[in-house]
Motif scaffolding. Structure first.
Motif, mmCIF file in Angstrom:
data_model
loop_
_atom_site.group_PDB
_atom_site.id
_atom_site.type_symbol
_atom_site.label_atom_id
_atom_site.label_comp_id
_atom_site.label_asym_id
_atom_site.label_seq_id
_atom_site.Cartn_x
_atom_site.Cartn_y
_atom_site.Cartn_z
ATOM 1 N N ALA A 176 -13.020 14.268 -6.384
ATOM 2 C CA ALA A 176 -13.988 14.643 -5.042
ATOM 3 C C ALA A 176 -13.139 14.414 -3.905
ATOM 4 C CB ALA A 176 -15.147 13.822 -5.381
ATOM 5 N N THR A 177 -13.508 15.332 -2.753
ATOM 6 C CA THR A 177 -13.004 15.057 -1.652
ATOM 7 C C THR A 177 -13.515 13.955 -0.857
ATOM 8 O OG1 THR A 177 -14.097 16.811 -0.321
ATOM 9 C CG2 THR A 177 -11.925 17.317 -1.614
ATOM 10 N N ARG A 178 -12.885 13.227 0.099
ATOM 11 C CA ARG A 178 -13.628 12.439 0.979
ATOM 12 C C ARG A 178 -14.872 13.060 1.862
ATOM 13 N NH1 ARG A 178 -9.832 8.698 4.681
ATOM 14 N NH2 ARG A 178 -9.700 10.862 5.577
ATOM 15 N N ASP A 179 -14.115 14.420 2.390
ATOM 16 C CA ASP A 179 -15.170 15.240 3.099
ATOM 17 C C ASP A 179 -16.403 15.482 2.512
ATOM 18 O OD1 ASP A 179 -13.090 15.461 4.761
ATOM 19 O OD2 ASP A 179 -12.593 17.554 4.303
ATOM 20 N N GLU A 180 -16.416 15.884 1.072
ATOM 21 C CA GLU A 180 -17.719 16.118 0.595
ATOM 22 C C GLU A 180 -18.545 15.016 0.387
ATOM 23 O OE1 GLU A 180 -17.149 18.249 -3.294
ATOM 24 O OE2 GLU A 180 -15.151 17.152 -3.486
ATOM 25 N N SER A 233 -16.843 20.208 -5.435
ATOM 26 C CA SER A 233 -15.760 20.254 -6.294
ATOM 27 C C SER A 233 -16.563 20.346 -7.526
ATOM 28 C CB SER A 233 -15.037 18.983 -6.546
ATOM 29 O OG SER A 233 -14.371 18.723 -5.169
ATOM 30 N N ARG A 253 -14.382 22.135 6.828
ATOM 31 C CA ARG A 253 -13.173 21.669 6.268
ATOM 32 C C ARG A 253 -13.219 21.704 4.680
ATOM 33 N NH1 ARG A 253 -11.645 16.585 9.602
ATOM 34 N NH2 ARG A 253 -11.812 15.584 7.261
ATOM 35 N N GLN A 254 -14.622 21.377 4.126
ATOM 36 C CA GLN A 254 -14.789 21.372 2.744
ATOM 37 C C GLN A 254 -14.502 22.739 2.288
ATOM 38 O OE1 GLN A 254 -14.677 19.050 0.386
ATOM 39 N NE2 GLN A 254 -15.638 20.430 -1.350
ATOM 40 N N GLY A 276 -10.811 23.968 2.566
ATOM 41 C CA GLY A 276 -9.947 23.358 1.552
ATOM 42 C C GLY A 276 -10.220 23.920 0.111
ATOM 43 N N LYS A 277 -11.384 24.128 -0.369
ATOM 44 C CA LYS A 277 -11.868 24.796 -1.587
ATOM 45 C C LYS A 277 -11.260 26.040 -1.746
ATOM 46 C CE LYS A 277 -14.952 24.838 -4.730
ATOM 47 N NZ LYS A 277 -15.943 25.021 -5.466
ATOM 48 N N ARG A 320 -7.327 25.325 -2.105
ATOM 49 C CA ARG A 320 -7.047 25.071 -3.532
ATOM 50 C C ARG A 320 -7.200 26.163 -4.531
ATOM 51 N NH1 ARG A 320 -9.434 20.432 -1.597
ATOM 52 N NH2 ARG A 320 -11.436 21.103 -2.412
#
Ligand SMILES: [Zn+2]
Length: 610
Positions: free
Chosen positions: A463-467, A494, A563-564, A567-568, A571
């Motif tokens: 998991a990302t910190r953002d989500e 994610s 950002r989430q 970012g996705k 990726r």
């Protein structure tokens, strides 16, 4: 009580009037550390360094050691080990909020009577305590001193005394305006009607032990004489609020112990003396043989129970058989023997608490103890009646459900009897087969239960910190959701646990119903890279105000979602770029097309954010 619901707005009022830090502080010593949160030693598991945290701004607690967390209601449910409704009732009582009652005449009358009887019992307990600390209470105080009970312990257990007069309690209740309803007074069991028609006190010249239910309400009393006169003890009769065999003395305190076990003794004084000696997980059965109800109570609060057993008592095997009921409720049972027929109270006074602690550690599994008791029972003048002993021992082992345990003990018994272990085992199995049918069924059920428990572990994406922060922000401020346009969807998160959680909580956020306790609740049993997801969420939730400031949370959420998403896409772009190199021509075209779309989306994002 069926179907009775407390209106949502009343629950909100109760939550609003029950400030979490002050509620928690009644149970846990809290320290304010860096930032805005409080830390303390967790009341739910044993630890040396504090991992239990409380966030005053979020009104949530969370333990990073045992992962328990939630709001004030959940805290009360966990610490009082009670269901939702009693927790609400307890908080309402503390906050001075009157709960609405169901529109049912029979229920209303019953509940009014219960309250009135509880009020009488509570007032009686106060009266007895006042007696004890007054000059008139010197006999009782001398008795307690002789038993080495401290003033602090007296208060902890609310001990008191009844004086020699015939109607001290009656007059006290009159003065307090609690004596108008004579029927009710008689139903309390504390007063009786004499031949002349006058009321008089049941308890006179006795040391008084209030009996509390598991929620800490006085429901009855036990009274003990100061000398050797009989009856040594008298107890309240059964009343509308007190049924014998339904309560365990001391459970209201023992349930909060972190020992992870309960110790069952015989008398009030044993519970009190052990508590004073630091053994805070002791309960007493209040003079009855073990009942179904008590076994259920014990099983609710612990998985294992130690029984303090008088080693010299007559009729041991019969008494031991009554312990099978504990076994049937899934409790691990061990038996502690107090040497020389002493009770635990006396033993601890003579030998100190360390020696008693040693006895606890030496307690024997129930099966071993039964065999030991059988051996004792069939030993006369130092000689063992080996035939009677082997007969009884095979019976005892025949009742054991676990085949491996049976075989193990058969081997030991064979050694003891100098017999072949096959022969002993065959005899045990023969006795089993003579028992009633129905066992097969249980074994099958057991197998089904164990298979269902072992499901394959789920695979988890990171998991990302953002989500994580995005979710905690959504849970803290319902004004954030309408601002996010378009709002987050499951695919923004994610794959794996994060999407599972998102699927559960996004609809709640859209309705404005998501809060931190709900979020933590939904994350229970989900993990991310081997870490409990609830840990990550609790950490973020407690830090977010420091991080974004109270004002900046809205903007932060907008930015995090952006950002989430970016970012996705990045990726995904990486994954496709890799895949293109090994793909066949048709697949390669499709991937190229997707790559193009992603690049366009990323461009668009860049332009809108500027
Ligand atoms: Zn904990």
């Amino acid at each position: 009580m069926a179907g009775f619901r407390i209106p949502e707005q009343v629950i909100e009022e109760i939550k609003a009037s029950s400030e979490l830090v002050s509620v928690v502080e009644q149970y846990v010593r809290l320290e304010k550390k860096t930032g805005q949160n409080f830390f303390g030693l967790c009341p739910f598991h044993s630890e040396d360094t504090p991992s239990f945290s409380v966030s005053p701004s979020k009104q949530i607690f969370y333990c990073f050691g045992c992962h328990k967390g939630g709001d004030v209601i959940r805290f009360i449910m966990e610490i009082e080990k009670c269901e939702y409704l009693p927790a609400i009732q307890l908080l309402a009582q503390r906050a001075g909020i009157t709960l609405p009652e169901p529109d049912d005449e029979a229920y209303r009358l019953r509940s009014e009577k219960t309250k009135a009887l509880q009020a009488i019992n509570l007032e009686a307990a106060r009266f007895y305590y006042q007696n004890l600390i007054s000059t008139a209470g010197r006999d009782a105080r001398a008795y307690l001193q002789k038993r080495q009970i401290s003033a602090q312990t007296v208060r902890r257990f609310g001990l008191g005394c009844a004086l020699a007069d015939w109607d001290g309690l009656y007059r006290h209740l009159q003065n307090k305006g609690l004596a108008d309803d004579v029927d009710l007074l008689l139903q309390s069991g504390l007063l009786r009607r004499g031949k002349s028609g006058n009321l008089y006190d049941l308890f006179r010249e006795r040391l008084m032990f209030p009996i509390l239910d598991v929620m800490g309400r006085v429901v009855a009393f036990g009274g003990r004489v100061y000398d050797d006169s009989v009856p040594k003890y008298i107890n309240s009769p059964e009343t509308p609020i007190y049924t014998k065999g339904r309560h365990l003395y001391g459970l209201n305190l023992a349930k909060s112990s972190k020992a992870g076990r309960l110790l069952m003794v015989e008398g009030y004084m044993d519970v009190i003396a052990l508590y004073q000696a630091g053994i805070d997980y002791t309960v007493a059965a209040l003079g009855t043989a073990m009942t179904e109800n008590q076994a259920r109570l014990l099983a609710k609060y612990s998985e294992s129970v130690i029984i303090a057993f008088d080693a010299d008592a007559a009729g041991q095997t019969a008494a031991l058989r009554s312990l099978d009921i504990l076994h049937q409720h899934g409790l691990k049972v061990t038996v502690l023997q107090v040497p020389e027929g002493k009770d635990p109270d006396e033993f601890i006074r003579n030998n100190g608490s360390e020696r008693f602690q040693a006895l606890i550690e030496q307690s024997l599994p129930l099966l071993d103890f039964k065999l030991l008791a059988a051996r004792r029972e069939h030993t006369h003048d130092g000689a063992l009646d080996i035939l009677a002993y082997q007969d009884e021992a095979c019976d005892v082992l025949g009742k054991e459900e676990n085949a491996i345990v049976r075989e193990l003990y058969a081997g030991r018994l064979a050694d003891e009897l100098s017999a072949m272990s096959e022969t002993v085992l065959r005899e045990i199995e023969r006795r089993r087969s003579q028992k009633k049918p129905g066992q097969q069924h249980d074994q099958l059920r057991q197998t089904l239960l164990t298979t269902r428990r072992s499901e394959p572990a789920e695979r988890h994406a990171p998991a990302t910190r953002d989500e994580i922060y995005l979710l905690t922000l959504l849970a803290s401020d319902s004004a954030i959701w309408p601002v996010l346009d378009p709002g987050p969807v499951v695919e923004d998160f994610s794959e794996g646990s994060m999407q599972t959680l998102a699927a559960a909580v996004l609809p709640l956020a859209a309705d404005g119903r998501l809060d931190m306790p709900l979020l933590l609740d939904q994350a229970q049993s989900l993990t991310v890279m081997g870490q409990p997801l609830a840990d990550l969420l609790a950490q973020a939730g407690m830090k977010q105000e420091e991080r974004f400031g109270q004002q900046g949370q809205l903007e932060a959420a907008v930015e995090l979602l952006k950002r989430q998403r970016r970012g996705k896409l990045m990726r995904r772009k990486d994954v496709i770029s890799q895949a293109i190199m090994t793909a066949d021509p048709v697949e390669r075209d499709r991937l190229k097309q997707e790559l193009l779309e992603i690049s366009q989306q990323l461009e668009k994002m860049k332009s809108t954010s500027q």
